[in-house]
Design a protein around this motif. Structure first.
Motif, PDB file in Angstrom:
ATOM      1  N   LEU A 152      34.054  34.426  26.330  1.00 49.62           N
ATOM      2  CA  LEU A 152      35.067  34.691  27.348  1.00 49.62           C
ATOM      3  C   LEU A 152      35.998  33.490  27.435  1.00 49.62           C
ATOM      4  CD1 LEU A 152      35.989  36.656  29.608  1.00 49.62           C
ATOM      5  CD2 LEU A 152      34.487  35.388  31.153  1.00 49.62           C
ATOM      6  N   ALA A 193      35.367  27.999  37.501  1.00 43.91           N
ATOM      7  CA  ALA A 193      34.415  28.209  36.413  1.00 43.91           C
ATOM      8  C   ALA A 193      33.201  27.340  36.652  1.00 43.91           C
ATOM      9  CB  ALA A 193      35.047  27.870  35.063  1.00 43.91           C
ATOM     10  N   GLU A 221      36.801  32.878  37.719  1.00 45.72           N
ATOM     11  CA  GLU A 221      37.217  33.641  38.890  1.00 45.72           C
ATOM     12  C   GLU A 221      38.488  33.046  39.479  1.00 45.72           C
ATOM     13  OE1 GLU A 221      33.622  33.273  41.248  1.00 45.72           O
ATOM     14  OE2 GLU A 221      33.028  35.310  40.700  1.00 45.72           O
ATOM     15  N   ASP A 260      31.077  32.668  34.930  1.00 47.36           N
ATOM     16  CA  ASP A 260      32.282  33.484  34.996  1.00 47.36           C
ATOM     17  C   ASP A 260      33.496  32.671  35.428  1.00 47.36           C
ATOM     18  OD1 ASP A 260      30.888  35.740  34.264  1.00 47.36           O
ATOM     19  OD2 ASP A 260      30.477  36.344  36.333  1.00 47.36           O
TER      20      ASP A 260
END
Length: 198
Positions: free
Chosen positions: A47, A95, A81, A79
């Motif tokens: 990602l 992060a 965000e 993740d």
């Protein structure tokens, strides 16, 4: 700017976008988005966060990549965000970091991706040992300034606050639970109330 199944514009050769996540476009046409990318440069699938102010995309962060300014081996983890871009093309996101497994808030300061605040980090201007306990909602304005909700904890206990980060990335406390504010617009009338929650 990017298309699923295609080469990521401006990225390393053979780096392909597998899926697009959380795209956001500013009023001036700049864009920021997360994407799952795949290829040799990503050592498989990973990602990543990209910014585009034209035809090409610039990678800001990728899971497993070194965090700028952090100790060697401290990489992005968890993740991404609150991914945001303003009209000037400046970005913000949160992060995780591999060494601490806590969230951190990042933005570009003078064109360089910079850690603004981190869970578990020392609070600037507070006594030693007063740490950021959590990071909450965050927002980026058109001038590149950031405001965010946070909790801090230390020897005197836990409290929630609103911080702002100026254009140099320095934190300024705006308000905290327990502060008294005047809720009457009339300068001749004092009507102070205590902030009980944020």
């Amino acid at each position: 700017v990017a298309r699923e199944g295609a080469q990521v514009p401006g990225a390393e050769p053979e780096l392909v976008c597998k899926s697009l996540l959380a795209p956001e476009r500013s009023a001036s046409g700049h864009a920021v988005f997360a994407a799952v990318v795949d290829g040799p440069a990503a050592a498989g699938s990973a990602l990543a966060v990209y910014r585009s102010t034209g035809d090409d995309a610039v990678e800001l962060a990728r899971l497993g990549a070194q965090i700028p300014g952090a100790e060697p081996g401290v990489v992005f983890a968890g993740d991404f965000e609150f991914i945001t871009i303003n009209a000037a093309g400046e970005t913000m996101f949160t992060a995780g970091a591999s060494s601490i497994y806590d969230q951190a808030l990042f933005s570009e300061v003078n064109g360089v991706l910079t850690e603004i605040a981190r869970e578990g980090g020392q609070v600037p201007g507070e006594d030693h040992g007063v740490l950021i306990e959590f990071l909450g909602n965050a927002a980026l304005n058109a001038a590149g300034q950031i405001a965010f909700h946070a909790g801090i904890d230390g020897p005197l206990g836990r409290v929630e606050l609103i911080y702002a980060a100026d254009l140099d990335g320095d934190l300024v406390e705006i308000i905290r639970v327990g502060d008294a504010i005047d809720v009457d617009d009339d300068p001749l009338i004092d009507d102070f109330h205590t902030v009980t929650s944020l």
